[in-house]
Design a protein around this motif. Structure first.
Motif, short mmCIF file in Angstrom:
data_model
loop_
_atom_site.label_atom_id
_atom_site.label_comp_id
_atom_site.label_asym_id
_atom_site.label_seq_id
_atom_site.Cartn_x
_atom_site.Cartn_y
_atom_site.Cartn_z
N ASP A 1 -36.26 57.22 -8.08
CA ASP A 1 -36.18 58.69 -8.12
C ASP A 1 -37.43 59.14 -7.49
OD1 ASP A 1 -37.93 57.82 -10.07
OD2 ASP A 1 -37.25 59.11 -11.56
N THR A 2 -38.50 58.60 -7.07
CA THR A 2 -39.65 59.05 -6.17
C THR A 2 -39.60 58.36 -4.96
OG1 THR A 2 -41.00 57.32 -7.05
CG2 THR A 2 -40.90 59.35 -8.39
N VAL A 3 -40.03 59.63 -4.05
CA VAL A 3 -40.46 59.16 -2.55
C VAL A 3 -41.69 59.41 -2.11
CG1 VAL A 3 -39.71 59.64 -0.24
CG2 VAL A 3 -37.90 59.71 -2.08
N ASP A 4 -42.60 58.42 -2.02
CA ASP A 4 -43.86 58.74 -1.80
C ASP A 4 -44.39 58.07 -0.33
OD1 ASP A 4 -43.96 56.41 -2.69
OD2 ASP A 4 -45.60 56.48 -4.06
N PHE A 5 -45.63 58.14 -0.05
CA PHE A 5 -46.11 57.65 1.26
C PHE A 5 -45.74 56.08 1.29
CE2 PHE A 5 -49.07 55.86 4.15
CZ PHE A 5 -49.08 56.71 5.30
N GLU A 6 -46.03 55.40 0.18
CA GLU A 6 -45.72 53.94 0.05
C GLU A 6 -44.37 53.66 0.32
OE1 GLU A 6 -48.07 51.44 -0.06
OE2 GLU A 6 -49.47 52.96 -0.03
N THR A 7 -43.45 54.10 -0.30
CA THR A 7 -42.10 54.02 -0.05
C THR A 7 -41.51 54.07 1.43
OG1 THR A 7 -41.44 56.06 -1.09
CG2 THR A 7 -41.35 54.21 -2.52
N LEU A 8 -42.03 55.14 2.02
CA LEU A 8 -41.66 55.39 3.24
C LEU A 8 -42.24 54.46 4.26
CD1 LEU A 8 -42.20 59.28 3.26
CD2 LEU A 8 -40.10 58.22 3.33
N PHE A 9 -43.33 53.80 3.88
CA PHE A 9 -44.13 52.89 4.84
C PHE A 9 -43.52 51.84 4.77
CE2 PHE A 9 -47.73 49.92 4.99
CZ PHE A 9 -47.79 49.92 6.73
N THR A 10 -43.02 51.36 3.45
CA THR A 10 -42.44 50.14 3.23
C THR A 10 -40.95 49.67 3.92
OG1 THR A 10 -41.79 50.67 1.12
CG2 THR A 10 -43.85 49.34 1.18
N ASN A 11 -40.28 51.21 4.02
CA ASN A 11 -38.84 51.23 4.73
C ASN A 11 -39.13 51.23 6.06
OD1 ASN A 11 -36.82 50.83 2.32
ND2 ASN A 11 -38.04 52.66 1.76
N GLY A 12 -40.33 51.17 6.70
CA GLY A 12 -40.54 51.44 8.02
C GLY A 12 -40.42 52.76 8.82
N LEU A 13 -40.15 53.85 7.98
CA LEU A 13 -40.00 54.99 8.35
C LEU A 13 -41.32 55.69 9.26
CD1 LEU A 13 -37.76 56.38 5.78
CD2 LEU A 13 -37.01 56.03 8.06
N ILE A 14 -42.56 55.42 8.65
CA ILE A 14 -43.95 55.87 9.07
C ILE A 14 -44.84 54.91 9.07
CG2 ILE A 14 -43.58 57.91 7.99
CD1 ILE A 14 -45.16 56.94 5.61
N GLY A 15 -45.85 55.19 9.94
CA GLY A 15 -47.14 54.06 10.17
C GLY A 15 -48.09 54.50 9.03
N LYS A 16 -49.11 53.56 9.17
CA LYS A 16 -50.03 53.73 7.73
C LYS A 16 -50.82 54.93 8.17
CE LYS A 16 -53.27 50.62 9.88
NZ LYS A 16 -54.24 49.44 9.63
N ASN A 17 -51.00 55.38 9.36
CA ASN A 17 -52.10 56.55 9.55
C ASN A 17 -51.38 57.75 9.80
OD1 ASN A 17 -54.26 54.75 9.15
ND2 ASN A 17 -54.03 53.91 11.30
#
Length: 150
Positions: free
Chosen positions: A94-110
């Protein structure tokens, strides 16, 4: 086996090739296989990248225009339909944060994240991002979630 028939293992010693510039007796003295005169015969010669033999190089022939703003801030855009797809595939809770987007490969770490308003969102999500478009924020809140700006 004795000292007269010792030799290295097959393939272990590479042939050093011709020794150039070692005097006239070698047959490779004098110009040392470099030809006569010119920049290429000199030591320390290195050709510029894009050198075209003195012809005006392409990077100088092509007109230049515009400028690059060094203060520009680039955001990685993520649309609502992408978030809905992740919710349907049970890849996010139920939460979408930087970590979840990163682990799903939608964004880079920076990357900086901006939520965009394409598509519709049915899932009730608490979304954390750096920026939101007005339509995305409205859609998230209409679905019962909340938009948290980082």
């Amino acid at each position: 086996m004795d000292l007269s028939n010792l030799k290295p293992a097959e393939g272990s010693v590479k042939n050093q090739g011709k020794r150039i510039g070692r005097g006239q007796g070698s047959g490779k003295g004098g110009t040392a296989t470099r030809g006569h005169k010119g920049a290429k015969s000199r030591s320390g010669y290195s050709k510029k990248v894009g050198f075209e033999g003195g012809q005006m190089p392409l990077q100088r022939r092509v007109p230049k225009f515009g400028f690059t703003n060094i203060n520009r801030v680039e955001y990685q855009g993520i649309n609502l339909d992408t978030l809905q797809q992740l919710a349907d595939d049970k890849k996010i809770g139920d939460t979408v944060d930087f970590e979840t987007l990163f682990t799903n490969g939608l964004i880079g770490k920076n990357d900086l994240v901006k939520i965009l308003g394409r598509g519709e969102l049915k899932a009730k999500l608490k979304v954390s991002a750096h920026k939101f478009t007005a339509s995305a924020k409205a859609a998230i809140e209409a679905a019962g979630g909340e938009a948290v700006t980082l």
